[in-house]
Design a protein around this motif. Sequence first.
Motif, PDB file in Angstrom:
ATOM      1  N   MET A   1      31.518  28.077  27.914  1.00 53.44           N
ATOM      2  CA  MET A   1      31.667  28.265  29.337  1.00 53.44           C
ATOM      3  C   MET A   1      31.516  26.908  30.035  1.00 53.44           C
ATOM      4  O   MET A   1      30.704  26.090  29.650  1.00 53.44           O
ATOM      5  CB  MET A   1      30.602  29.240  29.840  1.00 53.44           C
ATOM      6  N   GLN A   2      32.312  26.717  31.063  1.00 55.96           N
ATOM      7  CA  GLN A   2      32.257  25.474  31.816  1.00 55.96           C
ATOM      8  C   GLN A   2      30.985  25.408  32.650  1.00 55.96           C
ATOM      9  O   GLN A   2      30.384  26.415  32.990  1.00 55.96           O
ATOM     10  CB  GLN A   2      33.462  25.387  32.753  1.00 55.96           C
ATOM     11  N   THR A   3      30.606  24.191  33.014  1.00 52.41           N
ATOM     12  CA  THR A   3      29.458  24.011  33.893  1.00 52.41           C
ATOM     13  C   THR A   3      29.831  24.438  35.308  1.00 52.41           C
ATOM     14  O   THR A   3      31.018  24.529  35.652  1.00 52.41           O
ATOM     15  CB  THR A   3      28.999  22.547  33.918  1.00 52.41           C
ATOM     16  N   LEU A   4      28.828  24.648  36.124  1.00 53.01           N
ATOM     17  CA  LEU A   4      29.051  25.050  37.511  1.00 53.01           C
ATOM     18  C   LEU A   4      29.856  23.989  38.261  1.00 53.01           C
ATOM     19  O   LEU A   4      30.789  24.315  39.001  1.00 53.01           O
ATOM     20  CB  LEU A   4      27.708  25.307  38.194  1.00 53.01           C
ATOM     21  N   ASP A   5      29.536  22.725  38.047  1.00 53.14           N
ATOM     22  CA  ASP A   5      30.281  21.645  38.712  1.00 53.14           C
ATOM     23  C   ASP A   5      31.759  21.668  38.335  1.00 53.14           C
ATOM     24  O   ASP A   5      32.633  21.491  39.189  1.00 53.14           O
ATOM     25  CB  ASP A   5      29.683  20.284  38.359  1.00 53.14           C
ATOM     26  N   ARG A   6      32.045  21.878  37.045  1.00 50.34           N
ATOM     27  CA  ARG A   6      33.443  21.905  36.589  1.00 50.34           C
ATOM     28  C   ARG A   6      34.196  23.111  37.133  1.00 50.34           C
ATOM     29  O   ARG A   6      35.380  23.015  37.470  1.00 50.34           O
ATOM     30  CB  ARG A   6      33.510  21.910  35.056  1.00 50.34           C
ATOM     31  N   GLY A 106      21.959  29.705  36.504  1.00 50.16           N
ATOM     32  CA  GLY A 106      22.589  30.669  35.600  1.00 50.16           C
ATOM     33  C   GLY A 106      23.303  31.781  36.331  1.00 50.16           C
ATOM     34  O   GLY A 106      24.459  32.095  36.052  1.00 50.16           O
ATOM     35  N   GLU A 107      22.630  32.388  37.274  1.00 47.71           N
ATOM     36  CA  GLU A 107      23.205  33.488  38.061  1.00 47.71           C
ATOM     37  C   GLU A 107      24.419  33.013  38.862  1.00 47.71           C
ATOM     38  O   GLU A 107      25.461  33.664  38.893  1.00 47.71           O
ATOM     39  CB  GLU A 107      22.130  34.034  38.993  1.00 47.71           C
ATOM     40  N   VAL A 108      24.291  31.875  39.523  1.00 43.72           N
ATOM     41  CA  VAL A 108      25.374  31.360  40.357  1.00 43.72           C
ATOM     42  C   VAL A 108      26.556  30.933  39.484  1.00 43.72           C
ATOM     43  O   VAL A 108      27.718  31.155  39.849  1.00 43.72           O
ATOM     44  CB  VAL A 108      24.868  30.204  41.249  1.00 43.72           C
ATOM     45  N   THR A 109      26.293  30.367  38.313  1.00 40.53           N
ATOM     46  CA  THR A 109      27.377  29.981  37.408  1.00 40.53           C
ATOM     47  C   THR A 109      28.181  31.204  36.997  1.00 40.53           C
ATOM     48  O   THR A 109      29.412  31.165  36.953  1.00 40.53           O
ATOM     49  CB  THR A 109      26.828  29.247  36.167  1.00 40.53           C
ATOM     50  N   ARG A 110      27.500  32.320  36.700  1.00 43.64           N
ATOM     51  CA  ARG A 110      28.222  33.551  36.333  1.00 43.64           C
ATOM     52  C   ARG A 110      29.087  34.038  37.490  1.00 43.64           C
ATOM     53  O   ARG A 110      30.218  34.470  37.292  1.00 43.64           O
ATOM     54  CB  ARG A 110      27.246  34.628  35.883  1.00 43.64           C
ATOM     55  N   THR A 111      28.577  33.950  38.714  1.00 44.16           N
ATOM     56  CA  THR A 111      29.346  34.382  39.885  1.00 44.16           C
ATOM     57  C   THR A 111      30.584  33.514  40.077  1.00 44.16           C
ATOM     58  O   THR A 111      31.698  34.023  40.242  1.00 44.16           O
ATOM     59  CB  THR A 111      28.463  34.331  41.154  1.00 44.16           C
ATOM     60  N   VAL A 112      30.416  32.201  40.030  1.00 40.36           N
ATOM     61  CA  VAL A 112      31.550  31.286  40.224  1.00 40.36           C
ATOM     62  C   VAL A 112      32.525  31.405  39.049  1.00 40.36           C
ATOM     63  O   VAL A 112      33.748  31.334  39.241  1.00 40.36           O
ATOM     64  CB  VAL A 112      31.063  29.840  40.437  1.00 40.36           C
ATOM     65  N   ALA A 113      32.025  31.633  37.837  1.00 43.00           N
ATOM     66  CA  ALA A 113      32.910  31.836  36.680  1.00 43.00           C
ATOM     67  C   ALA A 113      33.748  33.097  36.860  1.00 43.00           C
ATOM     68  O   ALA A 113      34.920  33.141  36.470  1.00 43.00           O
ATOM     69  CB  ALA A 113      32.094  31.916  35.393  1.00 43.00           C
ATOM     70  N   ARG A 114      33.176  34.120  37.477  1.00 42.80           N
ATOM     71  CA  ARG A 114      33.934  35.351  37.755  1.00 42.80           C
ATOM     72  C   ARG A 114      35.051  35.058  38.761  1.00 42.80           C
ATOM     73  O   ARG A 114      36.175  35.535  38.611  1.00 42.80           O
ATOM     74  CB  ARG A 114      32.973  36.430  38.257  1.00 42.80           C
TER      75      ARG A 114
END
Length: 188
Positions: A1-6, A106-114
């Motif tokens: 999974m990509q990082t939040l920044d990416r 972690g939570e925010v990364t899952r949201t942005v990944a969605r």
Amino acid sequence: MQTLDRLVADLLDRYTGDEEHPGDGGPGLIRRLDTLGLRTRQPPQGGHAPPGSRPPTSLEAVSWSQRIKVDAIGLDMQLRQSARTQSWYRALKAIPPGAENADRVGEVTRTVARWHATVLTVLGLRGPSRHFREIVCLACGQKTVYGRADDDRPRAWCINDECRDGDTEQPARYEGTRLYLLTENRVS
């Protein structure tokens, strides 16, 4: 999974993707949604459509774009614990540092990944995921498993926010031989 920044950079600046699924380096994914030139109706063979009969962009794409922008503004406000809003662009840019400050990466990364996955699906750059209603997650025991059967990398994942896969802080993910174990875990 990509990082939040990416993930945020893919949505806003340039779609570069990751090592396994590289992007084309073109405009950001949200800009592509906003300028998508899909036609919903074509004129009859040899005829002309009346002016205004075809919307300039796909209504689904515009709808998803607006939803992500509104959600980004709301998430930014939550992370900053402020009632003041920013433009959607600034709000989305501020999400990675805001998540880090709020200790919710972690939570925010899952949201942005969605959001990222949704945009890729709407743009046709990735096939849609499927809910495996008859499969139970091996980690949490819930029927919250989704998957995608890409030719190069079939995979599945649990969407239950309470799911914890072993020692990780993230919901379960299934690839390779672990994916086959999951398919044997059906509920009748």
